[in-house]
Scaffold this motif. Structure first.
Motif, short mmCIF file in Angstrom:
data_model
loop_
_atom_site.label_atom_id
_atom_site.label_comp_id
_atom_site.label_asym_id
_atom_site.label_seq_id
_atom_site.Cartn_x
_atom_site.Cartn_y
_atom_site.Cartn_z
N LYS A 104 -3.73 5.74 -5.54
CA LYS A 104 -5.01 6.14 -5.43
C LYS A 104 -5.91 5.88 -4.03
CE LYS A 104 -5.19 4.88 -10.26
NZ LYS A 104 -5.62 3.93 -11.34
N THR A 105 -5.57 4.96 -3.50
CA THR A 105 -6.51 4.47 -2.12
C THR A 105 -5.95 5.58 -1.15
OG1 THR A 105 -4.75 2.79 -1.79
CG2 THR A 105 -6.75 2.18 -2.87
N GLY A 106 -4.57 6.01 -0.95
CA GLY A 106 -3.85 6.71 -0.08
C GLY A 106 -4.78 8.18 -0.17
N ILE A 107 -4.92 8.75 -1.28
CA ILE A 107 -5.43 10.05 -1.54
C ILE A 107 -6.75 10.05 -1.55
CG2 ILE A 107 -5.91 11.72 -3.45
CD1 ILE A 107 -3.14 11.02 -4.67
N LEU A 108 -7.55 9.12 -1.81
CA LEU A 108 -8.80 8.82 -1.44
C LEU A 108 -9.27 8.85 0.04
CD1 LEU A 108 -11.92 8.51 -2.61
CD2 LEU A 108 -11.49 5.92 -2.27
N GLY A 109 -8.46 8.02 0.63
CA GLY A 109 -8.61 8.03 2.33
C GLY A 109 -8.12 9.54 2.75
N GLY A 110 -7.23 10.15 2.30
CA GLY A 110 -7.07 11.55 2.88
C GLY A 110 -7.98 12.22 2.52
N TYR A 136 -18.70 5.50 9.51
CA TYR A 136 -18.49 4.33 8.67
C TYR A 136 -17.48 4.80 7.52
CZ TYR A 136 -22.74 2.27 10.13
OH TYR A 136 -23.75 1.74 11.15
N LEU A 137 -17.41 5.96 7.29
CA LEU A 137 -16.20 6.50 6.51
C LEU A 137 -14.98 6.35 7.19
CD1 LEU A 137 -17.59 9.68 4.74
CD2 LEU A 137 -16.98 7.50 3.54
N LEU A 138 -15.13 6.55 8.52
CA LEU A 138 -13.74 6.14 9.41
C LEU A 138 -13.13 4.76 9.39
CD1 LEU A 138 -14.54 7.97 12.91
CD2 LEU A 138 -12.87 8.63 11.30
N ILE A 139 -14.31 4.05 9.44
CA ILE A 139 -13.55 2.48 9.13
C ILE A 139 -13.05 2.27 7.43
CG2 ILE A 139 -14.41 0.25 9.21
CD1 ILE A 139 -14.61 1.59 11.96
N ILE A 140 -13.77 2.86 6.76
CA ILE A 140 -13.35 2.87 5.19
C ILE A 140 -12.02 3.56 5.10
CG2 ILE A 140 -13.96 3.81 2.93
CD1 ILE A 140 -16.87 3.25 3.38
N ILE A 141 -11.70 4.51 5.62
CA ILE A 141 -10.49 5.33 5.91
C ILE A 141 -9.43 4.41 6.29
CG2 ILE A 141 -8.95 7.07 6.82
CD1 ILE A 141 -11.69 8.86 6.65
N ILE A 149 -4.71 0.61 4.87
CA ILE A 149 -4.40 -0.76 4.91
C ILE A 149 -3.99 -1.17 3.55
CG2 ILE A 149 -4.90 -3.13 5.58
CD1 ILE A 149 -6.29 -2.21 8.10
N ILE A 150 -5.00 -1.01 2.53
CA ILE A 150 -5.09 -1.33 1.11
C ILE A 150 -3.65 -0.63 0.70
CG2 ILE A 150 -5.86 -1.40 -0.78
CD1 ILE A 150 -8.67 -1.56 0.40
N ALA A 151 -3.51 0.60 0.98
CA ALA A 151 -2.37 1.52 0.40
C ALA A 151 -1.14 0.87 1.01
CB ALA A 151 -2.69 3.08 0.78
N LEU A 152 -1.21 0.46 2.07
CA LEU A 152 0.23 0.17 2.91
C LEU A 152 0.48 -1.38 2.29
CD1 LEU A 152 2.15 0.31 5.00
CD2 LEU A 152 0.95 -1.14 6.35
N HIS A 153 -0.31 -2.17 1.85
CA HIS A 153 -0.04 -3.40 1.32
C HIS A 153 0.49 -3.23 -0.20
CE1 HIS A 153 -0.94 -7.55 0.22
NE2 HIS A 153 -1.50 -7.34 -0.91
N TYR A 154 -0.26 -2.38 -0.74
CA TYR A 154 0.26 -2.27 -2.39
C TYR A 154 1.49 -1.50 -2.15
CZ TYR A 154 -3.82 -3.90 -4.58
OH TYR A 154 -4.87 -4.65 -4.92
N LEU A 155 2.08 -0.64 -1.44
CA LEU A 155 3.11 0.11 -1.17
C LEU A 155 4.16 -1.11 -0.99
CD1 LEU A 155 4.59 2.88 -1.25
CD2 LEU A 155 4.24 2.84 1.17
N LYS A 156 3.85 -1.97 0.05
CA LYS A 156 4.82 -3.03 0.47
C LYS A 156 4.91 -3.88 -1.00
CE LYS A 156 4.08 -3.68 5.23
NZ LYS A 156 3.70 -4.66 6.19
N LYS A 157 4.10 -4.26 -1.90
CA LYS A 157 4.26 -5.00 -3.01
C LYS A 157 5.00 -4.30 -3.92
CE LYS A 157 0.26 -8.18 -3.67
NZ LYS A 157 -0.73 -8.41 -4.26
#
Length: 160
Positions: A4-10, A139-144, A149-157
């Protein structure tokens, strides 16, 4: 959660790369404007700039040597959006998704740093205006970056 976070960032990266604004209520001129920053009544976007909402220019269509940096940054944003979505699909390989998320994080850091330097150099006299000068696109660049980072963290988990 990584999907979800990766698709939203994309999706956000593709919006920044292709769209200037989204009208919410046209009679009242209410819109979401994806500008990166403003300076002297000129709105700067990833793809170019608008001066006084009348005159526009895109470095993407400039002559050969001048257009390389514009094409590179715009292409980086398009890559960021597409690779975030590709890394987040259900059939994506874990190792490939990890590599894409790391690459997305590095690309979004690079683009954010470039635009931060540009904003600071344009308002050097009065740095307090930084938050006024930076637009929703910045600000959206920073949110992306945060979403990747969140998507990578959850992918590792999810692999553990």
């Amino acid at each position: 959660m990584a999907r979800k976070t990766g698709i939203l960032g994309g999706i956000l990266a593709l919006l920044i790369a292709f769209i200037a604004n989204i009208p919410i209520y046209p009679p009242a001129n209410i819109e979401i404007n994806f500008l990166i920053f403003t300076n002297n009544n000129t709105a700067y976007y990833i793809w170019g700039y608008l001066s006084n909402n009348l005159l526009s220019f895109s470095p993407l269509i400039a002559q050969f040597p001048e257009n390389l940096i514009g094409i590179f940054i715009w292409g980086l944003m398009v890559f960021l959006g597409l690779s975030s979505i590709m890394a987040s699909v259900k059939k994506a390989n874990f190792e490939n998704s990890m590599k894409l998320y790391w690459l997305n994080i590095l690309c979004s850091i690079f683009v954010s740093v470039v635009y931060t330097i540009i904003i600071i150099l344009t308002i050097w006299e009065n740095l307090i205006l930084f938050f006024y000068t930076a637009g929703i696109g910045y600000y959206l660049l920073i949110i992306i970056l945060g979403l990747n980072i969140i998507a990578l963290h959850y992918l590792k988990k999810s692999e553990i």
